[in-house]
Design an enzyme around this catalytic site. Sequence first.
Site, PDB file in Angstrom:
ATOM      1  N   CYS A  22      -0.504   4.097   2.187  1.00 18.37           N
ATOM      2  CA  CYS A  22      -0.325   3.916   3.637  1.00 18.37           C
ATOM      3  C   CYS A  22       1.143   4.099   4.040  1.00 18.37           C
ATOM      4  O   CYS A  22       1.447   4.766   5.020  1.00 18.37           O
ATOM      5  CB  CYS A  22      -0.752   2.514   4.066  1.00 18.37           C
ATOM      6  SG  CYS A  22      -2.179   1.874   3.216  1.00 18.37           S
ATOM      7  N   ASP A  23       2.062   3.491   3.291  1.00 13.38           N
ATOM      8  CA  ASP A  23       3.463   3.428   3.729  1.00 13.38           C
ATOM      9  C   ASP A  23       4.395   4.388   2.986  1.00 13.38           C
ATOM     10  O   ASP A  23       5.543   4.576   3.398  1.00 13.38           O
ATOM     11  CB  ASP A  23       4.004   1.996   3.545  1.00 13.38           C
ATOM     12  CG  ASP A  23       3.204   1.000   4.372  1.00 13.38           C
ATOM     13  OD1 ASP A  23       2.703   1.402   5.437  1.00 13.38           O
ATOM     14  OD2 ASP A  23       3.071  -0.158   3.960  1.00 13.38           O
ATOM     15  N   CYS A  57       0.829  -1.211   0.000  1.00 17.71           N
ATOM     16  CA  CYS A  57       0.000   0.000   0.000  1.00 17.71           C
ATOM     17  C   CYS A  57       0.865   1.263   0.000  1.00 17.71           C
ATOM     18  O   CYS A  57       1.361   1.675   1.054  1.00 17.71           O
ATOM     19  CB  CYS A  57      -0.928  -0.003   1.213  1.00 17.71           C
ATOM     20  SG  CYS A  57      -1.962   1.463   1.293  1.00 17.71           S
TER      21      CYS A  57
END
Length: 299
Positions: A131-132, A128
């Site tokens: 997200c990261d 992701c």
Amino acid sequence: MYDLIILGTGPAGLSAAVYAARYKMNFLVIGAISGGTITQAHQVENYPGIEGVTGIELGKRMEDHAKKLGSEIVADSIKKIEKKEGHFILHGSKEYEAKRILLAMGADRTKLNIKGEDEFLGKGVSYCATCDGPFFKDKTVCVVGGGNAAVTSALYMAELCKKVYLIYRGEELKAEPAWVEKLKAQKNIESVYSANITEIQGENRVEKVVLDTGRIIGLDGVFIEIGSTPNKALIADLNLHTDNRGYVTVDSELKTGSKGIWAAGDITQNGFKLRQVITAAAEGAIAIYSIYLDTKKQN
Ligand SMILES: Cc1cc2nc3c(=O)[nH]c(=O)nc-3n(C[C@H](O)[C@H](O)[C@H](O)COP(=O)(O)OP(=O)(O)OC[C@H]3O[C@@H](n4cnc5c(N)ncnc54)[C@H](O)[C@@H]3O)c2cc1C
């Protein structure tokens, strides 16, 4: 006992909730991740009427809309679905019972299944970018894949990183041409075609990837965006018809062929499948119309 449980709080489940609420049905929505997979999208630019929005914002708007119309939404993870005579029991942190279920659980991210992938998960390997991604500011990363998710992730990472490699096994990207055009204009993205990563290497964190072309690329992160596979474990006991990859087969009303079970969104096979927010939302709506007619016949 509900007339219906909608399992999934992504676009399919939340669109279904909007329609079920307006049909004044007796229903419950259960989902582990509010907003579903679209919350992983850095930017959504193809949902009509909403020109540009983050995935998180779009997911939140859908949930707010469903709630505003009176939907009861529970955050829980279902571990088992039990089929009983005339009803279903869903086992999560507690038991939920309904006469009908709508499966809208989407799909899980596909893995490369290569050496180093599990070992370095969270230590440079991610599924992701949204997200990261922020953890890789000014670093060098690669994104693996050739579809919309891969290309949009590469574009997002290019805003943060010094350099981004897009590694794709095919010769031509499958993403929408509008995204490909943006990708090609981005100076710090290098596309590497006809190549597969065979191993991810490093000491404590990711340090390099080895390609089957013999090339070795030094980098700090590997973002894997190669699609998804449906949640087979949860539906195994229901004996549903699926295609050879495990996607649930449905008819034009989103009926699975098993009494009391409908499916909508990324989890379904459904012909020429475009796995997107708009198609998931449309299937959620169609399924509810079919379920509503069923409740009129059988309640
Ligand atoms: C990085 C990325 C970018 C994307 N960008 C776009 C884009 O720009 N435009 C676009 O249209 N589409 C985009 N997509 C695709 C889009 O996100 C999906 O097609 C869409 O979310 C599918 O909706 P769904 O409701 O079928 O499934 P999902 O959104 O996957 O929702 C599934 C729901 O089921 C829940 N669930 C699953 N199993 C369980 C369980 N056992 N118990 C409880 N709950 C469970 C999950 O928590 C989740 O709430 C993108 C996808 C990714 C990964």
